[in-house]
Design a protein around this motif. Structure first.
Motif, mmCIF file in Angstrom:
data_model
loop_
_atom_site.group_PDB
_atom_site.id
_atom_site.type_symbol
_atom_site.label_atom_id
_atom_site.label_comp_id
_atom_site.label_asym_id
_atom_site.label_seq_id
_atom_site.Cartn_x
_atom_site.Cartn_y
_atom_site.Cartn_z
ATOM 1 N N ALA A 1 3.275 -15.172 7.364
ATOM 2 C CA ALA A 1 2.296 -14.663 6.393
ATOM 3 C C ALA A 1 1.270 -13.759 7.077
ATOM 4 C CB ALA A 1 1.602 -15.824 5.680
ATOM 5 N N PHE A 2 0.847 -14.133 8.283
ATOM 6 C CA PHE A 2 -0.080 -13.297 9.041
ATOM 7 C C PHE A 2 0.521 -11.912 9.266
ATOM 8 C CE2 PHE A 2 -0.956 -11.530 13.262
ATOM 9 C CZ PHE A 2 -2.294 -11.172 13.093
ATOM 10 N N HIS A 3 1.772 -11.874 9.715
ATOM 11 C CA HIS A 3 2.417 -10.588 9.996
ATOM 12 C C HIS A 3 2.633 -9.783 8.716
ATOM 13 C CE1 HIS A 3 3.163 -10.553 14.319
ATOM 14 N NE2 HIS A 3 3.153 -11.869 14.221
ATOM 15 N N GLN A 4 3.020 -10.438 7.642
ATOM 16 C CA GLN A 4 3.209 -9.721 6.374
ATOM 17 C C GLN A 4 1.898 -9.101 5.901
ATOM 18 O OE1 GLN A 4 4.979 -12.756 3.918
ATOM 19 N NE2 GLN A 4 7.056 -12.220 4.535
ATOM 20 N N GLU A 5 0.811 -9.850 6.014
ATOM 21 C CA GLU A 5 -0.495 -9.340 5.611
ATOM 22 C C GLU A 5 -0.925 -8.179 6.506
ATOM 23 O OE1 GLU A 5 -5.038 -10.959 5.646
ATOM 24 O OE2 GLU A 5 -3.516 -12.348 4.906
ATOM 25 N N MET A 6 -0.665 -8.287 7.802
ATOM 26 C CA MET A 6 -1.024 -7.228 8.733
ATOM 27 C C MET A 6 -0.267 -5.936 8.406
ATOM 28 S SD MET A 6 -0.702 -7.135 12.926
ATOM 29 C CE MET A 6 1.064 -7.422 12.906
ATOM 30 N N ILE A 7 1.040 -6.043 8.199
ATOM 31 C CA ILE A 7 1.849 -4.859 7.897
ATOM 32 C C ILE A 7 1.449 -4.259 6.550
ATOM 33 C CG2 ILE A 7 4.197 -4.002 7.467
ATOM 34 C CD1 ILE A 7 3.468 -4.670 10.442
ATOM 35 N N ALA A 8 1.204 -5.093 5.568
ATOM 36 C CA ALA A 8 0.771 -4.592 4.255
ATOM 37 C C ALA A 8 -0.559 -3.857 4.391
ATOM 38 C CB ALA A 8 0.661 -5.738 3.253
ATOM 39 N N GLY A 9 -1.478 -4.403 5.157
ATOM 40 C CA GLY A 9 -2.778 -3.761 5.357
ATOM 41 C C GLY A 9 -2.665 -2.410 6.034
ATOM 42 N N ILE A 10 -1.706 -2.291 6.926
ATOM 43 C CA ILE A 10 -1.500 -1.030 7.646
ATOM 44 C C ILE A 10 -0.803 0.001 6.760
ATOM 45 C CG2 ILE A 10 -0.196 0.052 9.536
ATOM 46 C CD1 ILE A 10 -0.637 -2.630 11.085
ATOM 47 N N THR A 11 0.161 -0.443 5.973
ATOM 48 C CA THR A 11 1.021 0.513 5.258
ATOM 49 C C THR A 11 0.659 0.745 3.795
ATOM 50 O OG1 THR A 11 2.626 -1.227 4.711
ATOM 51 C CG2 THR A 11 2.989 0.012 6.755
#
Length: 147
Positions: free
Chosen positions: A109-119
């Motif tokens: 979930a941390f990684h999904q949120e990070m990637i969503a925030g970037i993209t």
């Protein structure tokens, strides 16, 4: 600032920021008994079928001995199961417990949120460009430093 200096500064800052943010976000009250390194081992074990110690060590770029020490701690803390192969007793298979699956999902979930925030603010072409540049950067580091 020239391009070389800008890239160097940005890469160093980015690496340090991601590591610091990951440390803060992953080690919550629920998972305070494990480290970010432990989280990465849990991520590598994954949710699929059990993996052997050698394949996990290879994927993480560590020795089986180093991995064994970390896995011992994760077994004691209840995140990981260890099982010997019925066919070859030298082979040890690792899988996640229910608590390990919860940690895996937390990390995911941390990684999904990070990637969503970037993209999220990028269009499709920009996303593809970013992915391609980061992929080439990763390939460079793998070839140069992981031989």
């Amino acid at each position: 600032m020239d391009t070389y200096s800008a890239l160097n500064t940005t890469l160093v800052k980015l690496f340090n920021q991601i590591m610091g943010i990951e440390r803060k976000c992953l080690i919550t009250e629920e998972f305070k008994d494990i480290s970010t390194n432990d989280m990465h081992i849990i991520e590598c074990i994954g949710l699929d079928r059990p993996k052997n110690m050698s394949s996990i060590a290879k994927q993480l770029g560590v020795t089986v001995g180093t991995l064994t020490i970390a896995v011992n701690g994760l077994v004691k803390k209840g995140y990981v199961h260890r099982r010997r192969s019925e066919i070859d007793r030298r082979v040890v298979y690792i899988s996640l417990t229910e608590q390990g699956v919860a940690a895996y999902r937390h990390h995911e979930a941390f990684h999904q949120e990070m990637i969503a925030g970037i993209t999220d603010h990028l269009n499709e072409q920009e996303r593809e460009l970013l992915a391609g540049v980061l992929e080439r950067l990763n390939e460079y580091f793998q070839k140069k430093y992981e031989q």
